[in-house]
Design a protein around this motif. Structure first.
Motif, PDB file in Angstrom:
ATOM      1  N   GLU A 252       0.834  -1.209   0.000  1.00 36.55           N
ATOM      2  CA  GLU A 252       0.000   0.000   0.000  1.00 36.55           C
ATOM      3  C   GLU A 252       0.864   1.251   0.000  1.00 36.55           C
ATOM      4  O   GLU A 252       0.542   2.233  -0.677  1.00 36.55           O
ATOM      5  N   LYS A 253       1.944   1.219   0.759  1.00 36.20           N
ATOM      6  CA  LYS A 253       2.848   2.374   0.839  1.00 36.20           C
ATOM      7  C   LYS A 253       3.398   2.739  -0.538  1.00 36.20           C
ATOM      8  O   LYS A 253       3.377   3.902  -0.941  1.00 36.20           O
TER       9      LYS A 253
ATOM     10  N   GLU B  18       0.665   3.969  -2.969  1.00 35.82           N
ATOM     11  CA  GLU B  18       0.322   5.372  -2.691  1.00 35.82           C
ATOM     12  C   GLU B  18       1.398   6.297  -3.250  1.00 35.82           C
ATOM     13  O   GLU B  18       1.097   7.352  -3.809  1.00 35.82           O
ATOM     14  N   GLN B  19       2.640   5.918  -3.102  1.00 37.42           N
ATOM     15  CA  GLN B  19       3.744   6.706  -3.662  1.00 37.42           C
ATOM     16  C   GLN B  19       3.593   6.801  -5.184  1.00 37.42           C
ATOM     17  O   GLN B  19       3.769   7.868  -5.769  1.00 37.42           O
TER      18      GLN B  19
ATOM     19  N   ARG C 140       0.809   6.492  -6.902  1.00 36.11           N
ATOM     20  CA  ARG C 140      -0.384   7.302  -7.184  1.00 36.11           C
ATOM     21  C   ARG C 140      -0.073   8.797  -7.120  1.00 36.11           C
ATOM     22  O   ARG C 140      -0.625   9.594  -7.877  1.00 36.11           O
ATOM     23  N   LYS C 141       0.818   9.198  -6.224  1.00 38.73           N
ATOM     24  CA  LYS C 141       1.205  10.617  -6.124  1.00 38.73           C
ATOM     25  C   LYS C 141       1.979  11.069  -7.356  1.00 38.73           C
ATOM     26  O   LYS C 141       1.843  12.197  -7.791  1.00 38.73           O
TER      27      LYS C 141
END
Length: 149
Positions: free
Chosen positions: A59-60, A63-64, A66-67
């Motif tokens: 997930e980490k 998310e990175q 996705r940014k």
């Protein structure tokens, strides 16, 4: 069977970076090398690749990604994780630690097909007949572990 990541990394060192820009040509020496090995070696390469990709499916890191890429989808996240593998163990470790954000705007999908292409070349058959399925899936969302160390 042997479970040694060094086999994966040393095999990947065979990539022909003079062909950069044509992923299939970059990977050709890897495919040719693997095609000369016993089937269990090709399958082990596949298993190691799947395991390494699986460990980046967190997930980490999603998310990175996705940014960096607001249009990220499951495939783009997977193909970017392939970049971490194609660039060697040090790069992979940095990506895994979250220290290589530039990886998320690159892709190297062709890596996923190396084992089946090597097997097909060895057996002079279609890659669609590849008989092995790794125990770990590299598909995005397969790694459900909460602790992503």
């Amino acid at each position: 069977m042997f479970r040694e990541y060094n086999f994966f990394w040393t095999t990947m060192e065979l990539c022909d970076w003079d062909q950069e820009g044509d992923d299939d040509k970059v990977l050709k020496p890897v495919i040719e090398y693997l095609s000369k090995q016993e089937d269990y070696i090709i399958f082990e390469f596949d298993d190691l690749m799947s395991e390494l990709l699986y460990h980046l499916d967190t997930e980490k890191l999603a998310e990175q990604c996705r940014k960096v890429d607001p249009l990220m989808n499951d495939d783009s996240f997977l193909y970017s994780r392939c970049v971490a593998l194609i660039n060697g163990p040090d790069y992979y470790k940095k990506v895994k630690q979250g220290n290589k954000k530039s990886v998320w705007d690159m892709e190297f999908e062709s890596l996923l097909y190396v084992p089946e292409k090597a097997w097909a070349l060895k057996h002079q058959s279609s890659a669609e007949e590849y008989p092995h399925i790794s125990s770990l899936s590299y598909e995005t969302g397969s790694n459900k572990k909460v602790d992503n160390k």
